[in-house]
Enzyme design. Sequence first.
Site, mmCIF file in Angstrom:
data_model
loop_
_atom_site.group_PDB
_atom_site.id
_atom_site.type_symbol
_atom_site.label_atom_id
_atom_site.label_comp_id
_atom_site.label_asym_id
_atom_site.label_seq_id
_atom_site.Cartn_x
_atom_site.Cartn_y
_atom_site.Cartn_z
ATOM 1 N N HIS A 154 -18.659 15.323 28.733
ATOM 2 C CA HIS A 154 -18.343 16.541 29.485
ATOM 3 C C HIS A 154 -16.836 16.725 29.695
ATOM 4 C CE1 HIS A 154 -17.869 14.713 33.614
ATOM 5 N NE2 HIS A 154 -18.739 13.839 33.181
ATOM 6 N N ASP A 157 -13.322 10.354 34.352
ATOM 7 C CA ASP A 157 -14.690 10.884 34.246
ATOM 8 C C ASP A 157 -14.568 12.377 33.940
ATOM 9 O OD1 ASP A 157 -17.287 11.768 34.593
ATOM 10 O OD2 ASP A 157 -17.372 11.312 36.730
ATOM 11 N N HIS A 184 -15.066 9.172 40.716
ATOM 12 C CA HIS A 184 -14.960 10.391 41.532
ATOM 13 C C HIS A 184 -13.870 10.279 42.593
ATOM 14 C CE1 HIS A 184 -18.941 12.533 40.338
ATOM 15 N NE2 HIS A 184 -18.290 12.034 39.297
ATOM 16 N N GLU A 210 -21.030 19.540 33.913
ATOM 17 C CA GLU A 210 -21.842 18.327 34.102
ATOM 18 C C GLU A 210 -21.858 17.918 35.558
ATOM 19 O OE1 GLU A 210 -22.791 14.021 34.444
ATOM 20 O OE2 GLU A 210 -20.977 15.065 35.056
ATOM 21 N N GLU A 211 -20.696 18.025 36.196
ATOM 22 C CA GLU A 211 -20.549 17.508 37.567
ATOM 23 C C GLU A 211 -21.336 18.309 38.607
ATOM 24 O OE1 GLU A 211 -19.419 14.728 38.218
ATOM 25 O OE2 GLU A 211 -17.954 14.155 36.700
ATOM 26 N N ASP A 216 -20.320 8.737 28.733
ATOM 27 C CA ASP A 216 -19.814 9.060 30.074
ATOM 28 C C ASP A 216 -19.472 7.755 30.791
ATOM 29 O OD1 ASP A 216 -19.168 10.481 32.410
ATOM 30 O OD2 ASP A 216 -20.987 11.700 32.336
HETATM 31 CO CO CO Z 1 -18.799 12.391 37.224
HETATM 32 ZN ZN ZN Z 2 -19.154 12.006 34.182
#
Ligand code: CO
Ligand code: ZN
Length: 334
Positions: free
Chosen positions: A63, A164, A303, A194-195, A217
């Site tokens: 992503h 990420d 994150h 995606e998130e 990922d």
């Molecule tokens: Co993520």
């Molecule tokens: Zn991710």
Amino acid sequence: MKSLLQKLTGIPGPSGYESEIRAAIRSEIEPLAEEVRVDNLGNLIAIKKGNDPKGQVIMLAAHMDEIGLIATHIDPNGFVRFTTIGGVFPHSSLAGRVHFLNGSQGVIGQETPADINKIPTFDKMFIDIGATSSKDCPVQVGDLAVFDQPFLDLGDRLVSKAMDDRIGVAILIETLQQIDTSPNTLLFVFSTQEEVGVRGASTAAFSLEPDIGIAVDVTRSGDTPKGVKMEVALGKGPAIKVRDSGMISDPRVVDWMVSTAEKAKLPYQIEVLERGSTDARAIQISRAGVPAGCISIPCRYIHSPSEMVDLKDAVNSVRLLVELLNQKITFNQE
Ligand code: CO
Ligand code: ZN
């Protein structure tokens, strides 16, 4: 790969606003694929046709989007209240710096707390962009921001915001570069949103109808002081996902990945993730279902504005993907 990663992580691309990062990835992959296109949800899709009519159609997904913040209210003194885009945590946001898509930068402050040792919730925080009134505030309700942190090169260990999943994006670009011809038709999907719930991969998988799906990922690691009980560590190789909270990887895909890594003498780890999921979940339950799995890159402080990965894991992920994609495969369901 380091410089590619540095370039990719530096570009803002919160979910739904991936145009800038998409353009950067597109310029990298355009010379490498037979066809490159963008679908209605903004997914960037590069196609490399297989040389065997019996080959499989394999969808790979990483992503493009990253977590972020969105302005909800500007107060009369020019302080910006906000909510989150994806899984942003209060404890790793406070006093951090943010960068709005319109170029404005700011710092996250909080209302004077009753208890300094308590982590405030987001409704007690605001973004201070140096404005003194709502009139001179360059940020408006609906404007999006991402974390603002310089890339940190610690040798093999690399730290950045948006690791990420720009590490996954870099791995797919590198894989596309290294694959010459494959018996399989390869669909490299740089997915959106995606998130916020694997939305881009959902529509991409539906339209592409792959035979096999692989997401690339990040995953958590259990190798920090008093960390989560998890048998994944930075630098010990790509993690082959068996389970996360959104999917059970297809055992045939897991076996394929494990045996390929063994044969090629590549390091690998087995991943069981208790929280979180990936685009592989969307691919797996698309249409009538698709055998799907995921190659995960161990990552610390996921994150947060400072996500850490080990470059060796990325390099070995590329090697594993090249080995996988060059194979003739069929999965039988008995
Ligand atoms: Co993520
Ligand atoms: Zn991710």
